[in-house]
Design an enzyme around this catalytic site. Structure first.
Site, mmCIF file in Angstrom:
data_model
loop_
_atom_site.group_PDB
_atom_site.id
_atom_site.type_symbol
_atom_site.label_atom_id
_atom_site.label_comp_id
_atom_site.label_asym_id
_atom_site.label_seq_id
_atom_site.Cartn_x
_atom_site.Cartn_y
_atom_site.Cartn_z
ATOM 1 C CB CYS A 25 -48.281 37.016 -42.796
ATOM 2 S SG CYS A 25 -48.307 35.567 -43.867
ATOM 3 C CG LEU A 26 -52.985 33.525 -40.392
ATOM 4 C CD1 LEU A 26 -54.107 32.616 -40.860
ATOM 5 C CD2 LEU A 26 -53.162 33.891 -38.929
ATOM 6 C CG HIS A 80 -49.216 33.956 -49.027
ATOM 7 N ND1 HIS A 80 -48.041 33.730 -48.352
ATOM 8 C CD2 HIS A 80 -50.003 34.672 -48.180
ATOM 9 C CE1 HIS A 80 -48.120 34.287 -47.141
ATOM 10 N NE2 HIS A 80 -49.291 34.878 -47.023
ATOM 11 C CD GLN A 95 -50.768 32.064 -45.590
ATOM 12 O OE1 GLN A 95 -51.800 32.444 -46.105
ATOM 13 N NE2 GLN A 95 -50.293 32.584 -44.472
ATOM 14 C CG HIS A 100 -51.086 39.380 -47.382
ATOM 15 N ND1 HIS A 100 -50.318 39.984 -46.418
ATOM 16 C CD2 HIS A 100 -51.021 38.043 -47.116
ATOM 17 C CE1 HIS A 100 -49.802 39.057 -45.616
ATOM 18 N NE2 HIS A 100 -50.226 37.867 -46.008
ATOM 19 C CD GLU A 101 -54.180 35.851 -47.825
ATOM 20 O OE1 GLU A 101 -53.497 34.823 -47.995
ATOM 21 O OE2 GLU A 101 -54.186 36.491 -46.757
ATOM 22 N N GLY A 114 -57.474 36.060 -44.314
ATOM 23 C CA GLY A 114 -57.192 35.454 -45.602
ATOM 24 C C GLY A 114 -56.217 34.310 -45.411
HETATM 25 NI NI NI Z 1 -49.958 35.897 -45.349
#
Ligand code: NI
Length: 182
Positions: A102-103, A148, A53, A144-145, A48
């Site tokens: 998480c990226l 953000h 991000q 999670h997304e 995701g």
């Molecule tokens: Ni993340």
């Protein structure tokens, strides 16, 4: 050709502000953004990605969703999805804890409680309303997304920071958790 975008890492202020709604989900620049976000997510082996991000403070996420045929036989496959101006509604008060990464927080994993059943809604690139019931891992990715987009990182949701680990040490932590239970 899609463009790979630079991923913002924890500490960059763009990850901590509330993202702006997208006025016209059908605009060509939104489709271009979604295409580049999917390419960036795939390149980074993510499941995701939210626009903050990649330094864009707008309410759009991309994610991999399970593909289910009528007989559930294709449950192992995934499909790239785009959701604009998303909202999440829990369908049950039940929560479950599992490891997330998480990226924007590379190299770490932590245990996060999430609602187990949700309905997510929003708009697709074609301007149509989307409304989907999700559970388990799929529901976790969406929570999670969407976090953000509100400037929230999974670390903020953790209830026990002893369950935060570098990826390489994760087997040791898992071993310790198992022996605690034994
Ligand atoms: Ni993340």
């Amino acid at each position: 050709m899609p463009t790979l975008l630079k991923i913002a890492r924890m500490g960059h202020p763009v990850l901590r502000v509330k993202a702006e709604p997208i006025a016209d989900p059908t605009a060509p620049d939104v489709a271009r953004l979604a295409r580049d976000m999917i390419a960036t997510m795939d390149d980074a082996d993510g499941v995701g990605l939210a626009a903050p991000q990649i330094h864009v403070s707008q309410r759009i996420i991309v994610f991999k969703a399970p593909v289910r045929g009528p007989d559930m036989s294709r449950d192992g496959d995934v499909d790239n999805r785009v959701l604009i101006n998303p909202e999440i509604e829990p369908l049950s008060p039940d929560r479950a804890s599992a490891f997330e990464g998480c990226l924007s927080i590379p190299g770490l994993r932590g245990v996060v409680p999430r609602f187990t059943r949700i309905r997510y809604s929003g708009v697709g690139l074609d301007g149509r309303r989307i409304s989907v019931e999700a559970e388990g891992f799929h529901a976790r990715v969406l929570q999670h997304e969407v976090d953000h987009l509100d400037g929230v990182l999974y670390l903020d949701r953790m209830e026990n920071l002893a369950l935060l680990s570098f990826e390489k040490e994760l087997p040791l932590l898992m071993g310790a958790i198992d022996s605690d239970r034994a």
